[in-house]
Design a protein around this motif. Structure first.
Motif, PDB file in Angstrom:
ATOM      1  N   PRO A  51      17.023  -5.047  15.368  1.00 24.71           N
ATOM      2  CA  PRO A  51      17.439  -4.625  14.022  1.00 24.71           C
ATOM      3  C   PRO A  51      18.213  -5.723  13.311  1.00 24.71           C
ATOM      4  CG  PRO A  51      18.226  -3.095  15.732  1.00 24.71           C
ATOM      5  CD  PRO A  51      17.700  -4.296  16.435  1.00 24.71           C
ATOM      6  N   VAL A  52      17.982  -5.850  12.030  1.00 22.30           N
ATOM      7  CA  VAL A  52      18.709  -6.849  11.234  1.00 22.30           C
ATOM      8  C   VAL A  52      19.911  -6.168  10.581  1.00 22.30           C
ATOM      9  CG1 VAL A  52      18.525  -8.364   9.211  1.00 22.30           C
ATOM     10  CG2 VAL A  52      16.651  -8.246  10.880  1.00 22.30           C
TER      11      VAL A  52
ATOM     12  N   GLY B  58       3.536   4.064  -3.969  1.00 21.69           N
ATOM     13  CA  GLY B  58       3.633   3.512  -2.615  1.00 21.69           C
ATOM     14  C   GLY B  58       2.351   3.744  -1.845  1.00 21.69           C
TER      15      GLY B  58
ATOM     16  N   SER C  19      11.007  -6.452   4.051  1.00 17.55           N
ATOM     17  CA  SER C  19       9.915  -5.469   3.974  1.00 17.55           C
ATOM     18  C   SER C  19      10.403  -4.106   4.440  1.00 17.55           C
ATOM     19  CB  SER C  19       8.708  -5.943   4.768  1.00 17.55           C
ATOM     20  OG  SER C  19       8.883  -5.649   6.120  1.00 17.55           O
ATOM     21  N   VAL C  20      11.716  -3.960   4.520  1.00 18.53           N
ATOM     22  CA  VAL C  20      12.275  -2.654   4.918  1.00 18.53           C
ATOM     23  C   VAL C  20      12.332  -1.750   3.686  1.00 18.53           C
ATOM     24  CG1 VAL C  20      13.666  -3.724   6.719  1.00 18.53           C
ATOM     25  CG2 VAL C  20      14.682  -3.330   4.478  1.00 18.53           C
TER      26      VAL C  20
ATOM     27  N   MET D  46       6.623   7.922   1.065  1.00 15.09           N
ATOM     28  CA  MET D  46       5.921   7.285  -0.046  1.00 15.09           C
ATOM     29  C   MET D  46       7.020   6.887  -1.042  1.00 15.09           C
ATOM     30  SD  MET D  46       2.473   7.631   0.432  1.00 15.09           S
ATOM     31  CE  MET D  46       1.666   7.638  -1.150  1.00 15.09           C
TER      32      MET D  46
ATOM     33  N   LEU E 160      21.526  -4.439   3.775  1.00 17.56           N
ATOM     34  CA  LEU E 160      21.244  -5.837   4.115  1.00 17.56           C
ATOM     35  C   LEU E 160      21.790  -6.832   3.092  1.00 17.56           C
ATOM     36  CD1 LEU E 160      17.593  -5.626   5.545  1.00 17.56           C
ATOM     37  CD2 LEU E 160      19.755  -5.236   6.694  1.00 17.56           C
TER      38      LEU E 160
ATOM     39  N   TYR F 267      13.700   6.669  12.434  1.00 12.75           N
ATOM     40  CA  TYR F 267      12.720   5.710  12.977  1.00 12.75           C
ATOM     41  C   TYR F 267      12.516   4.497  12.057  1.00 12.75           C
ATOM     42  CZ  TYR F 267       8.597   3.898  15.297  1.00 12.75           C
ATOM     43  OH  TYR F 267       7.714   3.077  15.955  1.00 12.75           O
ATOM     44  N   CYS F 268      12.459   4.736  10.743  1.00 13.10           N
ATOM     45  CA  CYS F 268      12.117   3.641   9.817  1.00 13.10           C
ATOM     46  C   CYS F 268      13.254   3.267   8.871  1.00 13.10           C
ATOM     47  CB  CYS F 268      10.919   4.039   8.957  1.00 13.10           C
ATOM     48  SG  CYS F 268       9.399   4.083   9.866  1.00 13.10           S
ATOM     49  N   ASN F 269      14.405   3.890   9.013  1.00 13.31           N
ATOM     50  CA  ASN F 269      15.466   3.736   8.001  1.00 13.31           C
ATOM     51  C   ASN F 269      14.927   4.131   6.629  1.00 13.31           C
ATOM     52  OD1 ASN F 269      17.488   2.927   9.722  1.00 13.31           O
ATOM     53  ND2 ASN F 269      17.012   0.759   9.535  1.00 13.31           N
TER      54      ASN F 269
ATOM     55  N   LYS G 193      13.083  -3.484  13.970  1.00 11.22           N
ATOM     56  CA  LYS G 193      14.089  -2.735  14.724  1.00 11.22           C
ATOM     57  C   LYS G 193      13.509  -1.905  15.872  1.00 11.22           C
ATOM     58  CE  LYS G 193      15.566   1.513  12.902  1.00 11.22           C
ATOM     59  NZ  LYS G 193      14.569   2.484  13.378  1.00 11.22           N
TER      60      LYS G 193
ATOM     61  N   GLN H 150       6.223  -1.019   0.161  1.00  8.51           N
ATOM     62  CA  GLN H 150       5.541  -0.015  -0.662  1.00  8.51           C
ATOM     63  C   GLN H 150       6.414   0.434  -1.838  1.00  8.51           C
ATOM     64  OE1 GLN H 150       5.065   3.947   0.559  1.00  8.51           O
ATOM     65  NE2 GLN H 150       6.721   3.971   2.042  1.00  8.51           N
TER      66      GLN H 150
ATOM     67  N   ASN I 179       1.514  19.822   8.058  1.00 12.57           N
ATOM     68  CA  ASN I 179       2.527  19.044   7.336  1.00 12.57           C
ATOM     69  C   ASN I 179       3.050  19.859   6.165  1.00 12.57           C
ATOM     70  OD1 ASN I 179       4.110  17.188   6.028  1.00 12.57           O
ATOM     71  ND2 ASN I 179       2.524  15.633   5.764  1.00 12.57           N
TER      72      ASN I 179
ATOM     73  N   ILE J 177      -2.679   7.606   8.514  1.00 14.63           N
ATOM     74  CA  ILE J 177      -3.863   7.478   7.644  1.00 14.63           C
ATOM     75  C   ILE J 177      -4.660   8.776   7.454  1.00 14.63           C
ATOM     76  CG2 ILE J 177      -5.951   6.146   7.161  1.00 14.63           C
ATOM     77  CD1 ILE J 177      -4.859   3.961   8.963  1.00 14.63           C
TER      78      ILE J 177
ATOM     79  N   VAL K 221      11.890  -9.410   7.403  1.00 16.35           N
ATOM     80  CA  VAL K 221      12.686  -8.328   8.000  1.00 16.35           C
ATOM     81  C   VAL K 221      11.852  -7.052   7.917  1.00 16.35           C
ATOM     82  CG1 VAL K 221      14.894  -7.112   7.994  1.00 16.35           C
ATOM     83  CG2 VAL K 221      14.749  -9.462   7.104  1.00 16.35           C
TER      84      VAL K 221
HETATM   85  C1  LIG Z   1       2.704  11.508   7.447  1.00 14.87           C
HETATM   86  C2  LIG Z   1       2.314  10.327   6.635  1.00 14.87           C
HETATM   87  C3  LIG Z   1       1.062  10.259   6.063  1.00 14.87           C
HETATM   88  C4  LIG Z   1       0.711   9.170   5.279  1.00 14.87           C
HETATM   89  N1  LIG Z   1      -0.552   9.100   4.823  1.00 14.87           N
HETATM   90  C5  LIG Z   1      -0.945   8.017   4.125  1.00 14.87           C
HETATM   91  C6  LIG Z   1      -2.306   7.871   3.735  1.00 14.87           C
HETATM   92  O1  LIG Z   1      -3.158   8.680   4.064  1.00 14.87           O
HETATM   93  N2  LIG Z   1      -2.641   6.791   2.971  1.00 14.87           N
HETATM   94  C7  LIG Z   1      -1.717   5.876   2.575  1.00 14.87           C
HETATM   95  O2  LIG Z   1      -2.074   4.935   1.859  1.00 14.87           O
HETATM   96  N3  LIG Z   1      -0.420   5.963   2.976  1.00 14.87           N
HETATM   97  C8  LIG Z   1      -0.024   7.009   3.744  1.00 14.87           C
HETATM   98  N4  LIG Z   1       1.268   7.101   4.178  1.00 14.87           N
HETATM   99  C9  LIG Z   1       2.263   6.119   3.683  1.00 14.87           C
HETATM  100  C10 LIG Z   1       2.238   4.813   4.484  1.00 14.87           C
HETATM  101  O3  LIG Z   1       2.441   5.073   5.828  1.00 14.87           O
HETATM  102  C11 LIG Z   1       3.353   3.908   3.958  1.00 14.87           C
HETATM  103  O4  LIG Z   1       3.186   3.758   2.564  1.00 14.87           O
HETATM  104  C12 LIG Z   1       3.354   2.508   4.563  1.00 14.87           C
HETATM  105  O5  LIG Z   1       3.161   2.544   5.943  1.00 14.87           O
HETATM  106  C13 LIG Z   1       4.660   1.805   4.204  1.00 14.87           C
HETATM  107  O6  LIG Z   1       4.639   0.493   4.701  1.00 14.87           O
HETATM  108  P1  LIG Z   1       5.863  -0.507   4.487  1.00 14.87           P
HETATM  109  O7  LIG Z   1       5.581  -1.693   5.316  1.00 14.87           O
HETATM  110  O8  LIG Z   1       6.116  -0.688   3.034  1.00 14.87           O
HETATM  111  O9  LIG Z   1       7.162   0.279   5.017  1.00 14.87           O
HETATM  112  P2  LIG Z   1       7.583   0.810   6.457  1.00 14.87           P
HETATM  113  O10 LIG Z   1       6.419   1.362   7.159  1.00 14.87           O
HETATM  114  O11 LIG Z   1       8.753   1.696   6.239  1.00 14.87           O
HETATM  115  O12 LIG Z   1       8.032  -0.493   7.235  1.00 14.87           O
HETATM  116  C14 LIG Z   1       9.342  -0.971   7.245  1.00 14.87           C
HETATM  117  C15 LIG Z   1       9.649  -1.492   8.634  1.00 14.87           C
HETATM  118  O13 LIG Z   1      10.965  -2.035   8.628  1.00 14.87           O
HETATM  119  C16 LIG Z   1      11.636  -1.634   9.824  1.00 14.87           C
HETATM  120  N5  LIG Z   1      13.075  -1.700   9.570  1.00 14.87           N
HETATM  121  C17 LIG Z   1      13.817  -0.872   8.799  1.00 14.87           C
HETATM  122  N6  LIG Z   1      15.106  -1.290   8.775  1.00 14.87           N
HETATM  123  C18 LIG Z   1      15.165  -2.408   9.553  1.00 14.87           C
HETATM  124  C19 LIG Z   1      16.203  -3.297   9.909  1.00 14.87           C
HETATM  125  N7  LIG Z   1      17.466  -3.151   9.464  1.00 14.87           N
HETATM  126  N8  LIG Z   1      15.910  -4.343  10.728  1.00 14.87           N
HETATM  127  C20 LIG Z   1      14.636  -4.528  11.198  1.00 14.87           C
HETATM  128  N9  LIG Z   1      13.619  -3.703  10.897  1.00 14.87           N
HETATM  129  C21 LIG Z   1      13.876  -2.660  10.065  1.00 14.87           C
HETATM  130  C22 LIG Z   1      11.113  -0.242  10.067  1.00 14.87           C
HETATM  131  O14 LIG Z   1      11.304   0.157  11.414  1.00 14.87           O
HETATM  132  C23 LIG Z   1       9.644  -0.392   9.690  1.00 14.87           C
HETATM  133  O15 LIG Z   1       8.867  -0.809  10.785  1.00 14.87           O
HETATM  134  C24 LIG Z   1       1.642   8.149   5.020  1.00 14.87           C
HETATM  135  C25 LIG Z   1       2.890   8.183   5.625  1.00 14.87           C
HETATM  136  C26 LIG Z   1       3.222   9.242   6.440  1.00 14.87           C
HETATM  137  C27 LIG Z   1       4.536   9.235   7.154  1.00 14.87           C
END
Ligand SMILES: Cc1cc2nc3c(=O)[nH]c(=O)nc-3n(C[C@H](O)[C@H](O)[C@H](O)COP(=O)(O)OP(=O)(O)OC[C@H]3O[C@@H](n4cnc5c(N)ncnc54)[C@H](O)[C@@H]3O)c2cc1C
Length: 502
Positions: free
Chosen positions: A251-252, A475, A281-282, A441, A291, A432-434, A39, A469, A373, A61, A14
């Protein structure tokens, strides 16, 4: 409900962020059938970029830990296709620059250059500067374990880790029990005091900052060319080429649990899909809160989410602009003082601007993208959240205008050469990401507070794993990618599969 086919076990992931895509890729490599449900219209989650007025805005990044060849994290990034043998990196020679009064000071990628410039600026800080540089060198050894989860470490793994990072305890001893504000307070020169609280929130434990800077100086924290979205697209390609299925715009609604076992998912359009294993992975508050239900949130999680003083979260208000390159002489990320203003009730008198001069493709010829930022904490999230739609729109516009005004004060040559592209807030990340309270982070590690880390399983539910994360502070991308790998590692070990593919 009936279990899936006996021949090839099925995993449903997910969320299609970095952690979810990684779980998908390792899952396929380990011989599972894998479907990812995301989603949004495209995968990537927080690691995202989008286009405005012919420009590309990169939302993630600033540095990618694990770019150095030979490290175990680099192998993971290569396995998931994020990095390839010949991936090019952006030509950036600094971490960032701080301007305070008439002083301009840079933390260069070249640590010796940093040392000599800092000493030249402030000879009276020699002891602290030399100590800082010495400990950054020690921190260059820091290599995040990426072979298997640390709770599966045996004595030999610990011995190996201890030997390869023999100097890290010195970093922790000197900088592991003070926060950045205290570290900055050790310096006498105002420009150095400001410099050390510029990049990460001042609440962060100082050792985190040293490790971050050491990642840059050691060449282990480069920015892959093309930025965040290009990297995600490579991962999607790798997942699909291995036969994985990615369902976007799906979306789940909930994870189905029967007899204390996760058995499938229900999407918001009421479709039910069954699987042998579910990986969430949300954002973990989305998982617990919606969920599966908060009753599964154990005391460790609860205490973090409840105590925002001990475990703060942060997000940001950001604005992007397109400027004429010929009138902008700066490079990299620059922090500077500005006339004070309020962003979401937070008084701001110092801001940063990052120039994307290293990515000519991100803007039409002769232009570059600049991004500002401004950190926002829980209080600010609540402020933005409490606004009506009209107020939100108006205040966002005002924030962007105030930021632009300050850029023009600092860089007067931009007058008549700057165009607004976009502005986004903690509410954007939530939508966008919930993302819980817009945080991008995980929990900040404060001095004196035990750094948050959990295994990535949910007590009381079998066959449900967390790849996110959020399972380890602070994170970020390296935690997300290893969390995705480790979820599959646990499943493969449970199924008594060879772990060589994981
Ligand atoms: C401005 C900014 C700068 C950053 N800079 C850095 C950096 O330089 N270096 C670094 O290491 N990290 C950085 N990060 C952090 C990094 O982006 C995150 O740590 C990482 O992308 C998180 O990944 P994830 O898969 O754990 O979570 P997420 O990216 O949150 O992925 C979760 C996914 O689940 C989806 N989702 C949520 N709810 C549902 C649902 N109910 N059903 C289906 N899908 C769903 C979301 O849409 C998303 O696509 C930065 C973040 C931002 C915003």
């Amino acid at each position: 409900m009936k279990a899936m086919s006996e021949s090839k076990k099925k995993i449903i992931v997910v969320g299609g962020g970095i952690a979810g895509l990684t779980a998908g890729i390792y899952g396929r490599q380990a011989g599972y059938e894998v479907d990812i449900y995301e989603k949004n219209p495209i995968a990537g989650g927080q690691c995202m970029g989008w286009n405005r007025k012919g420009c590309h805005i990169d939302n993630c990044i600033h540095w990618l830990t694990g770019t150095k060849k030979g490290t175990s994290l680099r192998r993971v990034w290569e396995t998931v296709g994020a990095l390839e043998e010949h991936t090019e990196f952006a030509d950036c020679d600094s971490f960032y620059t701080g301007i305070t009064g008439n002083s301009c000071v840079t933390l260069w990628k070249d640590l010796e250059r940093t040392e000599s410039e800092l000493l030249k600026l402030s000879p009276e800080d020699e002891t602290e500067i030399k100590k800082f540089v010495e400990h950054v060198k020690y921190a260059e050894e820091c290599d995040m374990p990426a072979e298997k989860p640390m709770d599966a470490f045996g004595i030999s793994d610990y011995i190996h880790m201890g030997a390869s990072m023999a100097n890290m305890p010195k970093v922790m001893k000197e900088y592991g029990s003070i926060d950045l504000q205290e570290m900055a307070g050790r310096f006498k020169h105002p420009a150095l005091k400001a410099l050390f609280t510029d990049y990460l929130p001042k609440e962060y434990v100082a050792s985190s900052f040293l490790v971050s800077y050491a990642t840059i100086t050691s060449g282990n924290g480069e920015i892959p060319k093309g930025g965040s979205l290009a990297m995600v697209n490579r991962m999607v390609k790798r997942f699909e080429s291995l036969g994985g299925k990615l369902y976007c715009n799906t979306p789940v609604l909930r994870i189905l649990i029967e007899n204390k076992k996760a058995v499938g998912i229900e999407t918001t359009d009421k479709k039910v899909m069954l699987a042998d294993y579910i990986i969430s992975s949300v954002d973990t508050m989305e998982m617990f809160g919606k969920l599966i239900g908060k009753k599964y949130m154990d005391a460790k999680w609860q205490s973090c989410y409840k105590d925002m003083d001990k475990y703060p979260l942060f997000s940001g208000v950001q604005a992007a602009f397109m400027v004429d390159q010929e009138v902008y002489d700066e490079k990299g990320t620059i922090f500077f003082d500005c006339p004070s203003f309020k962003i979401g009730e937070r008084k701001v008198d110092r801001i940063s601007v990052k120039g994307y001069e290293y990515e000519p493709e991100f803007a039409p010829k002769g232009k570059i993208v600049l991004q500002v930022n401004i950190p926002q904490f829980d209080k600010e999230y609540l402020y933005w959240k409490g606004l009506t739609k009209e107020q939100y729109k108006k205040l966002k516009e005002e924030a962007a205008a105030a930021i632009k005004e300050r850029l023009l004060i600092q860089f007067p040559k931009l007058q008549g050469h700057i165009e607004f592209l976009d502005c986004w807030t903690p509410i954007t990340y939530e939508r966008y990401c919930n993302a819980y309270h817009g945080a991008y982070m995980s929990f900040i590690t404060r001095k004196g507070v035990k750094s948050f880390r959990v295994k990535g399983i949910v007590k009381g539910i079998k066959n449900l794993y967390i790849a996110s994360q959020w399972i380890m502070a602070p994170g970020g991308l390296p935690v997300a990618v290893t969390a995705g790998k480790f979820a599959i590692w646990r499943i493969a070990r449970k199924d008594k599969k060879s772990l060589s593919m994981v």
